[in-house]
Design an enzyme around this catalytic site. Sequence first.
Site, mmCIF file in Angstrom:
data_model
loop_
_atom_site.group_PDB
_atom_site.id
_atom_site.type_symbol
_atom_site.label_atom_id
_atom_site.label_comp_id
_atom_site.label_asym_id
_atom_site.label_seq_id
_atom_site.Cartn_x
_atom_site.Cartn_y
_atom_site.Cartn_z
ATOM 1 N N HIS A 10 1.348 -1.056 -0.122
ATOM 2 C CA HIS A 10 0.410 0.439 -0.284
ATOM 3 C C HIS A 10 1.002 1.302 0.023
ATOM 4 O O HIS A 10 0.042 2.240 -0.343
ATOM 5 C CB HIS A 10 -0.665 -0.188 0.791
ATOM 6 C CG HIS A 10 -1.750 -0.627 1.040
ATOM 7 N ND1 HIS A 10 -2.781 -1.570 0.537
ATOM 8 C CD2 HIS A 10 -1.923 -2.015 2.274
ATOM 9 C CE1 HIS A 10 -4.043 -2.472 0.422
ATOM 10 N NE2 HIS A 10 -3.759 -2.436 1.445
ATOM 11 N N ASP A 43 -3.240 -10.913 -2.051
ATOM 12 C CA ASP A 43 -4.221 -10.580 -0.304
ATOM 13 C C ASP A 43 -5.532 -9.346 -0.690
ATOM 14 O O ASP A 43 -5.775 -9.899 -2.318
ATOM 15 C CB ASP A 43 -3.089 -8.947 -0.430
ATOM 16 C CG ASP A 43 -3.560 -8.605 0.995
ATOM 17 O OD1 ASP A 43 -4.478 -8.246 1.351
ATOM 18 O OD2 ASP A 43 -2.191 -8.309 1.875
ATOM 19 N N HIS A 78 -6.684 -6.971 0.429
ATOM 20 C CA HIS A 78 -6.437 -5.761 -0.145
ATOM 21 C C HIS A 78 -5.551 -5.032 -1.580
ATOM 22 O O HIS A 78 -5.094 -6.085 -1.518
ATOM 23 C CB HIS A 78 -6.056 -5.077 0.855
ATOM 24 C CG HIS A 78 -6.678 -4.515 2.645
ATOM 25 N ND1 HIS A 78 -6.164 -5.779 3.210
ATOM 26 C CD2 HIS A 78 -7.484 -4.237 2.750
ATOM 27 C CE1 HIS A 78 -7.014 -5.899 4.260
ATOM 28 N NE2 HIS A 78 -8.015 -4.617 4.425
ATOM 29 N N ASP A 112 -5.266 -12.581 4.587
ATOM 30 C CA ASP A 112 -6.382 -12.103 4.962
ATOM 31 C C ASP A 112 -6.941 -11.999 4.330
ATOM 32 O O ASP A 112 -8.107 -12.260 4.542
ATOM 33 C CB ASP A 112 -5.823 -10.526 5.477
ATOM 34 C CG ASP A 112 -5.156 -9.971 3.946
ATOM 35 O OD1 ASP A 112 -5.338 -10.606 2.888
ATOM 36 O OD2 ASP A 112 -4.581 -8.719 4.599
#
Length: 391
Positions: free
Chosen positions: A132, A168, A170, A257
């Site tokens: 990120h 991931d 995200h 995750d």
Amino acid sequence: MSGEAMLVFDDGLTAYDFGHGHPMSPIRVDLTVRLARALGVLDQLKVVPAPIADDALIGTVHTAEYIAAVRRAGEDPDRPDQLHGLGTEDTYCFPDMHEASAHVVGASVEAARAVWEGDVLHAANISGGLHHAMPAAASGFCVYNDPAIAIQWLLDHGAERVAYVDVDVHHGDGVQTVFYDDPRVLTVSLHESPTTLFPGTGSAGETGGPGAEGTAVNIPLPPGTGDAGWLRAFHAIVPDVVKAFRPSVLVTQHGCDSHVEDPLAHLTKSVDGQRAAYLALHDLAHEVAGGKWVATGGGGYAIIDVVPRAWSHLLAIVAGSPIDPQTPVPESWREDVRIRYARTAPLRMTDGRDASYEDWSTGYNPDTWLDRSIKATRDISFPLLGLDPTY
């Protein structure tokens, strides 16, 4: 080229630590290495310490002003720097933040170097995957964007094309941002829908900037997606776009995750489904890049029940010796968890789930959000890469 595989790790990498109570605990990295050692996985890997990246290397992606801000934050953690995303509710400041973050970068770049220069075929840095971070700001628990810096290193050292696949939960927004206008890098991200999860980006319509159209591929998945749906989406898109791109090397981010027990998201995958994804990426590296594969960690906040098992599977696949899911979790590791954390650890390396799925060729169901999402990505991205979106 050697067929040997490498893990870049030393205990200093656990210094990337936002402190007590933060979801991204270095305990997950420590427990993974302990479990992999107990399973005998580390015996099959060359384990090397990580160098600490210098400012010049970090500066291939991040601005000098931002690097200076990270240094200041580490020297005085009580002074937040909101302009640079430091000291936010997600990304706390902590002592020696620059040095710890630079160590993670050094680990990913060393993994990339070893693969690119032919020391090993596969290399991993499970402490990395901080996808990120933006060129001038921290975001989402990520200070320096080690996958992006590793990719830039590969480009600077002769790689003509690099494919990056991010699994991931995200969206891999930082890596996509860094290379959005660079036709030499394909970024592919499978993630929970931006309508329901941070960072709110990663729609199918994000496809790359001018001159790089088609080199960003996004597969947003509905909340609740489990193994069968996730693997259906992966296999409907990822192999085709990566093969079409013809990368010199494959870089992957393995945030786990997406698991049903993860507290920060809403997908429902199992360790078995995650293992199936890792196997597919390993095979893809061999199919498109002569086996050149750099694997990083990423998110994952079920730090005892999920992350160590998922990433031990990953490391075993990197080593070329996948672990049978029915393998018992070593009692020595479970006892360690009991003593250190007063928790009961899982008994086996499986969640007891079947990681099968229906291939996209079986037909499109417009009544499901999942299939509509898959079709949207295929319809938008495939033609940009010279592919037919229909079977």
